[in-house]
Design an enzyme around this catalytic site. Sequence first.
Site, PDB file in Angstrom:
ATOM      1  N   GLU A 141     -18.448  40.683 -23.486  1.00  0.00           N
ATOM      2  CA  GLU A 141     -18.738  41.546 -22.349  1.00  0.00           C
ATOM      3  C   GLU A 141     -17.620  42.592 -22.234  1.00  0.00           C
ATOM      4  OE1 GLU A 141     -18.583  39.697 -18.433  1.00  0.00           O
ATOM      5  OE2 GLU A 141     -20.296  40.911 -17.809  1.00  0.00           O
ATOM      6  N   GLU A 180     -21.907  32.865 -10.594  1.00  0.00           N
ATOM      7  CA  GLU A 180     -22.611  34.031 -11.130  1.00  0.00           C
ATOM      8  C   GLU A 180     -21.593  34.738 -12.000  1.00  0.00           C
ATOM      9  OE1 GLU A 180     -23.481  37.275 -11.983  1.00  0.00           O
ATOM     10  OE2 GLU A 180     -23.904  38.070  -9.985  1.00  0.00           O
TER      11      GLU A 180
END
Lengths: 308, 497
Positions: free
Chosen positions: B407, B276
Amino acid sequence: MTRPALRRLLDEIGPVDATGIEERVAKYTTRSIKKQSKVFGLKLAVTMVDLTTLEGKDTPGKVASLCRKALCPHPGDDIPRVAAVCVYPSMVKHAARHVKGSGVRIASVATAFPSGQAPLKTRLAEVRQAVADGADEIDMVINRGAFLAGELGLVQDEIAAVVEACGESTLKVILETSELETYDHIRAASFLAMRVLRPGDFIKTSTGKTSGNATLGNNQVMLDAIRDHFLDTGTEIAMKPAGGIKSAKQALQFLVAVKETLGDAWLNNTRYRFGASSLLNDLLRQLETQRSGAYQAPYTFSDDSSGY
Amino acid sequence: MPAKKSPAPKSRTKVRELLFGDLWEYDPAPESAPAHIDARYGLFIGGKSVAPKSKNYFDSISPRDGKKLSEIPFAGKADVDAAFAAAKKAFPAWSKLPGKERGKYLFRIARLLQDRSREFAVAETLDGGKPIKESRDFDLPMAAAHFFYHAGWADKLAFVAPGRTLEPLGVVGQIIPWNFPLLMMAWKIAPALATGNTVVIKPAETTSITALKFASILQDAGLPPGVVNIVTGAGETGAAIVNHPGAAKIAFTGSTEVGKIIQRALAGSGKRLALELGGKAANIVFEDAPIDQAVEGIINGIFFNQGHVCCAGSRLLVQESVADAVIARLKRRMQVLRTGDPLDKNTDIGAINSAEQLAKIRELVASGVEEGAELHQPACKLPKTGFYFPPSLFTKVTQSHRVAREEIFGPVLSILTFRTPEEAVEKANNTPYGLSAGVWTDKGSLILKMASELKAGVVWANTYNKFDPSSPFGGYKQSGFGREGGKHGLLDYARLA
């Protein structure tokens, strides 16, 4: 085919998402108001109370006692007076004897409160009489039947007629949010009213005579509408949640909503009021607790609450 | 009192704005519950707190004020070996325990976590820098909810897939990030235990305290020794877990960069893997959306946990016709966000997790300014010590700006515009990531259309950052694979038999 008036208005002012509004206002309830900021908030709330009695059994004597409480909520130098007393039209002249010229204003519900189901002529006559008897402020109800039937023009025209009948007196327009039911309706009704109101006139949530009263959710929808209207037109409309606000804690949460939505200019009693009566003694009780460090018994505070 | 009325002269030229001043300031409201943090912790291996064989410790710093909180043991290869040995020893008995009995342990853990939730919330805030209202109202309740949810599954594994049942994999190695230390631990441990696996878990280097405190809950719950082993350390410790021959599966939540290293390391090893990883989620606002609630959702989407959220709505895609209105409202809303001491109950945005992360955010924000995007930050007083960054938004961002592609993992929103739904989908999917997305519109059919075309593991409609243990969570593309939560999450910790 013409779109229904309400749809056209909502297209113009934008819809409200119920889940989102409730999520926003839940954040107000987690604000922790302590020490000096609590005292400031509580005193501010006292100055914003419209101390109210709206009962079939109201008498000149009851109104006299309400007025006395409004002028002197609790012994002590630093407890402010409330903003106004709020009574039925027939009690305005009795209230005037006690508070006229004191700084505490006289508000009167009119326009066949709470249902508004009387001919417009009758409602306007009631307003004029209340003003003539000395009402500084008139709390009217909108024509919810017409609103729900889609006759938005009629609703707005009636509000405009009442504005005119008020003369110099301030007008508060009660939307009766529980009968409008949805946040979209509340937003639409707020704009209908605000567009014919003068600066300093109010929009108000409820009569206190139905099961649903002021909530942080409908308060927020109306504050958002006031903000949008102000940014568009420069007209500052005031706000009054009414009914259901019984504790000091609740009042502080409503004030947090005002602070974080409309800012400092609305944190005074010309721009924000509480329609309440039992709230006052809880505010006093919390103030006394802040001062003395101990909770006082409820009977320490003179009791004049009834109504909401 | 209101002045006597006369029709208002309407001003047409003056720019009107609201004043969010200091008329009514909130006094400091610090959470005072004690966090009970030890001066030094041990590794949790075989049900006991043990000193690291490496004999090394490192300091855990509070991002709130930069001060030292505790000393954390550094687990070397020998310590990781000991943890795997303990987990291996515990596996036969634990996996053969009736599901109902395993469920009882999980219920007990959930309740103990609830009992001590305030203490853990304060510890989480001190250690990680997130606002106390978030650790109190989100991290702790959700962590307990994950244990409750999976406790319920433990005796119903025969009903997950029709005609089949689930069998455990063995010892699983788990590595979790620093943004939701305790919650990510619950996400990892609860499904692994419910399906009968035993666990070696490593919390992030900067946020080990609540994991090590959690060991005491496992002891109080009477969990058999070795079922859960907690080893702390840095990348080296993680590598020892990933490469350990005793691991049947590796579950990793963290950066895409490290995820790729792990995937390379596991190739050909036969170990299962769930990743993840990062995200750069598009939050898409159409012109018919309820604007104020969309603004609230945008704020919640990017500033929740200082933006240290892999599914943060860090790219705002707003339809051109409402872009100015949305941006004006966002700026107004940002004026009443409170950035500061995370222990204060009124703080909305707390401290950045570490000096390293703060430097990374500053570097990316500087690149945005340099590349020509317009930076907006509200005036706010930040604490003098500790790691803080003001809530920020970039306008005039295009697809090729670094702030639109990388990000940031901080409280920084990049705003882009679009003209048609098709363009919105194209821009939203034009990213190596695919973890989450948001859609804001009053039109239900558009929500369904967007949800089917967006390549993202989660699509939120007219809301953002909503989680539930029963709802699977995971990504597409470089956001990883495997799911956590729900039935899908259970299947990732078991083989069908």
